[in-house]
Write an enzyme that holds these catalytic residues in place. Structure first.
Site, short mmCIF file in Angstrom:
data_model
loop_
_atom_site.label_atom_id
_atom_site.label_comp_id
_atom_site.label_asym_id
_atom_site.label_seq_id
_atom_site.Cartn_x
_atom_site.Cartn_y
_atom_site.Cartn_z
N HIS A 123 -4.68 -5.78 -7.89
CA HIS A 123 -4.07 -4.45 -7.92
C HIS A 123 -2.56 -4.58 -7.89
CE1 HIS A 123 -3.54 -0.20 -7.40
NE2 HIS A 123 -2.94 -0.35 -6.23
N CYS A 142 -2.89 0.29 -13.20
CA CYS A 142 -1.88 0.03 -12.16
C CYS A 142 -0.84 -0.96 -12.65
CB CYS A 142 -2.54 -0.44 -10.88
SG CYS A 142 -3.54 -1.94 -11.06
#
Length: 920
Positions: free
Chosen positions: A870, A328
């Site tokens: 994230h 990510c």
């Protein structure tokens, strides 16, 4: 003289053939409307036809004028094209003639692979040449005002999942079709009764949202390419016959794809026109009137010709990247670079001549080529999400620190990519050696221009053109006061964040004795503090008495999620978007249980086609302590609840049930009931209790639900194994009218950014961070400066000033701090401007009179802790003037006011073209 190739039947010459096509195209263009049909023609065949008609037109024009022309041999005259061949556009592996129909390759681009022509033009070509197959596409409306027109080359490809049968099928459907049309199509495919079918957004194989607005278009519902749709079948009672598994299912899969009907399910792609006028200024020769002149240029191998319309499909630029193992950080950084307009234009053009394979500081052009290929894929119309494995492999080859599947810093990756792309695309093949001179009293403007010229002499690339600026660095020796001024380039600005040592928390306080209405308090506590700090701050704020204490609870979905009983619990476990309630209870009570009063009201069942109504929790639960040794009757609990609700009771004249209620006596008596277990209150207040019947249900020790509105003298058997006793009150519409229930309904978040919290201190401004970056400060001991006058290393003071700003300004917010013993992330919210980020007053070059104003167009976000967080990205598609959330492979629109959060990490600003700077 050799004979020219025969003309098609019914056409006397190639010139007449050309004029017929031009006439059809010019007649069709101004009348184009939604629902019209265009057809794709392979560019390969199209170029043969253009060459044929233009060459034969030249032969026809010069025929008989010279004997030289009479001697032309047949080999110099292009032959008439054979039948139309569109086979290079078709994906044979994905096409199934029996069910799917014809599937195109996913990466086709207009002018590169195909040409669009009106259906009448296609029919004329077929009459002359034959062949095919016919690839018809419909015109739809697009844009914010829905006044632009686009040919939908790629319709939505949706994956239908049937439950409970675990069957699966894939269809194509226009994004302008309604949810009702999709519902009907799903029922036809699986042969279902429409009244028993509900369809859901099935993102990540989980129920995401019920799609029950049947009149809304798929475009308005934000249905994306290759989205999963759950087709859920319910039984006659309206409930699902089988629960969908949390992680989806993997049973039978129908590989055959279903092609929608021609009338209702058009296919898609895009031309951009408004009322017949061209809107896409970048399309090459895309409008009909240019065809005649374009054929004259084809002999000189000019740009490909089109009689169609440009396909700026609305899905372009909305392609996600799959996460294949902590990638990510890479996905978010790539999307921001890919959606930088200058880079999108550059890498979609022919950038290969600028690749520098000889630069020892570069990657022999491989990084630039890999990035360019990745960018083209992400901008191709109709692309489905994919994993950028090849780019990751190439990245790891040149930057081993990014190899493997560990989480990395997206800003570090951005820095490497920008530097690596610059070296691969550096237009300077042989860098000259240039020795920088000190200012020595010369004007700053002269020195700055000299430094910049020296820099450009060695570094000249698209990255420098777009992203590099210049700042002035001033060092002052603390001993001899020697001043050294240099002007250095920068690729991005890393701004420090003021470390926040405190945080504000909002808690709503309830009383159990009916002595006060619920009140919301906002208190300041240490950011790394503990639960006892919050309790102490709240107790001081509300003026807690010495015989009272505060009991904290976290509320989720209108239920008590947990009691915050541990005074040493870290406050970091309480997030800003959590909801907290507090309850004043007597400090002296020991050996107690807690009655949890859960509020319920009637609500429609979500996703139930029959509209079933049931009791659902709502509002904020209330808590009341009860001695474990007390004997409690149903009437006692009625009295307890009336006491807790009494501050919210509306004072209504003529209310026979409640107007005579003496809340002070009830409060006094309830203490006897719950705290001292004194039975005398039952004798003194029997008349009050008989008139205060509330619809209460209690879960007793046998796990049975007892109706407390009857049998008030009966003793209640409280559960012995649990410290909490569930008590439900069902609020009917009539009962709701008697209380000010808004006190129960509006439980605020612990901390919420935005205009709703104006009373709080202003959050940290991006301007404040910039000022901290530019503030004069001494160098750290590890980075002392060698003074040329003292001939020794000195801890000089350093001052930075902005001198020259780039077209795209990248700002890195330094959220991560490192020390020998720990790593820490700052969750500080930075209030950064989205529009009109004005840096004019921060430019030290006073001879530059242009305003320096920027607009935000992209940013990366980091959520969670350093090691297990994230990354996502918010990106604005400038052509659409719309923001999107790029979360790996899932892309969804967001409102502009949602992009500000304490997760913002790297900001991308683009210069606003003002009148004063447009000439620059």
């Amino acid at each position: 003289m050799a004979e020219a190739s025969p003309s098609p039947a019914g056409c006397s010459s190639t010139e007449e053939e050309l004029q017929i096509i031009i006439g059809m195209s010019m007649a069709a263009e101004p009348q184009t409307k939604v629902g019209d049909t265009f057809c794709l023609i392979s560019r390969r065949w199209w170029e043969k036809w253009i060459t044929f008609v233009s060459s034969n037109k030249k032969v026809s024009t010069n025929e008989g004028s010279s004997s030289d022309h009479q001697d032309l041999n047949s080999s110099s005259i292009p032959k008439r094209p054979s039948s139309i061949d569109n086979s290079d556009l078709i994906n044979e592996l994905a096409s199934d003639s029996s069910t799917m129909g014809i599937e195109l390759h996913d990466t086709l681009q207009e002018h590169t692979h195909y040409i669009l022509v009106p259906e009448v033009t296609w029919n004329q070509f077929c009459a002359w040449y034959g062949g095919g197959p016919k690839l018809a596409r419909k015109v739809i409306s697009c844009g914010e005002s829905q006044t632009e027109l686009t040919v939908e080359v790629y319709p939505l490809r949706l994956h239908l999942h049937l439950m409970p049968k675990a069957d699966r099928c894939t269809i194509r459907i226009s994004k302008k079709e309604t949810i009702g049309a999709l519902h009907k199509k799903a029922c036809e495919i699986f042969q279902l009764n429409s009244e028993q079918v509900s369809i859901w957004d099935y993102f990540s194989h989980r129920k995401h949202a019920l799609m029950n607005d049947l009149d809304k278009t798929l475009d308005d519902a934000n249905v994306q390419m290759d989205q999963d749709i759950l087709v859920e079948v319910s039984d006659d009672g309206g409930s699902a016959t089988s629960d969908v598994h949390e992680n989806g299912f993997a049973k039978s899969h129908t590989s055959a794809l279903v092609e929608p009907s021609k009338t209702n399910y058009s296919i898609a792609g895009g031309f951009s026109a408004s009322k017949g006028a061209p809107r896409n200024t970048n399309s090459e020769l895309s409008q009909f009137p240019v065809l005649a002149s374009a054929t004259r240029e084809s002999d000189n191998h000019k740009a490909p010709v089109s009689v169609g319309v440009s396909t700026r499909g609305s899905s372009c630029g909305l392609t996600g990247l799959l996460n294949f193992g902590n990638t990510c950080f890479m996905n978010s950084a790539i999307q921001c670079l890919v959606h930088t307009p200058e880079f999108a234009t550059y890498f979609r053009g022919d950038y290969h001549p600028e690749i520098n394979c000889q630069n020892p500081l570069g990657m022999v052009g491989e990084l630039a080529i890999a990035f360019g290929d990745l960018l083209r894929k992400l901008w191709a119309p109709g692309r489905t999400p994919f994993a950028p494995r090849q780019f990751k492999t190439k990245l790891a080859r040149f930057a081993p620190q990014f190899s493997g599947y560990n989480q990395h810093d997206s800003q570090e990756l951005l820095a490497f990519l920008l530097d690596g792309l610059h070296e691969d695309l550096n237009r300077v093949k042989h860098k000259p050696y240039i020795k920088s001179r000190d200012a020595d009293g010369r004007p700053d403007e002269e020195v700055a221009d000299e430094y910049w010229a020296n820099h450009i002499a060695r570094n000249d690339s698209i990255i420098v053109d777009v992203c590099q600026g210049q700042y002035k660095s001033t060092l002052v020796c603390p001993v001899c006061e020697k001043i050294s001024v240099t002007f250095d380039p920068f690729m991005y600005l890393s701004l420090p964040l003021q470390s926040t040592t405190t945080r504000t928390m909002t808690v709503t306080l309830f009383s159990c004795d009916g002595s006060m209405v619920p009140a919301t308090w906002t208190v300041t506590v240490p950011k790394q503090g503990r639960c006892k700090d919050l309790i102490q701050a709240l107790s001081s704020a509300c003026g807690l008495k010495q015989n009272e204490k505060v009991f904290l609870a976290e509320i989720r979905s209108h239920l008590i999620h947990r009691f915050l009983e541990d005074p040493l619990m870290s406050l970091s476990s309480i997030k800003d978007d959590d909801h907290l309630s507090a309850y004043k209870i007597p400090k002296s009570m020991k050996n107690t249980k807690f009655l949890q009063l859960i509020h319920r009201r009637e609500e429609l069942e979500t996703g139930n086609a029959r509209g079933t109504i049931s009791w659902k929790p709502y509002g904020t639960p209330l808590v009341f302590p009860v001695s474990c040794d007390a004997t409690i009757t149903r009437g006692d609990i009625q009295l307890i609840v009336n006491t807790m609700l009494s501050p919210m009771l509306k004072a209504r004249p003529g209310n026979s049930d409640f107007s005579d209620m003496d809340t002070s006596s009830v409060a006094s008596d309830i203490k006897n009931v719950s705290f001292e277990a004194d039975s005398t209150c039952k004798e003194n207040n029997g008349s009050n209790k008989s008139s205060l019947k509330l619809p209460l249900k209690l879960v007793d020790g046998n796990n049975a639900c007892i109706d407390l509105s009857v049998g008030e003298e009966k003793t209640v058997n409280l559960p012995s194994s649990s410290l909490s006793v569930l008590l439900f009150i069902d609020w009917s519409p009539k009962l709701l009218q008697k209380y000010e229930t808004h006190y129960l309904e509006k439980l605020p978040e612990v901390f919420k950014y935005g205009p709703a919290k104006k009373a709080r201190a202003e959050p940290l401004s991006l301007y404040t961070c910039l000022e901290a970056f530019l503030r004069e400060e001494p160098l750290v001991p590890e980075d002392m400066w060698f003074c040329p006058q003292c001939k020794e290393r000195r801890q000089a003071s350093k001052k930075l000033d902005l001198w020259r700003l780039p077209e795209v300004l990248v700002i890195h917010l330094k959220r991560f701090s490192y020390s020998r013993s720990m790593k820490h992330k700052l969750e500080t919210f930075v209030n950064f401007p989205i529009h009109d980020f004005d840096l004019t007053n921060y430019i030290a070059n006073k001879n530059n009179s242009n305003r320096q104003v920027y607009d935000l167009y992209a940013l990366t976000n980091h959520y969670g802790s350093m090691g297990s967080g994230h990354y996502t990205a918010y990106i604005k598609l400038i052509e659409e003037n719309r923001w999107y959330n790029f979360d790996d492979n899932h892309i969804s629109p967001v409102n502009e006011d949602e992009v500000k959060s304490n997760a913002a990490y790297v900001l991308f600003y683009r210069r606003v073209k003002t009148d004063s700077s447009s000439h620059k």
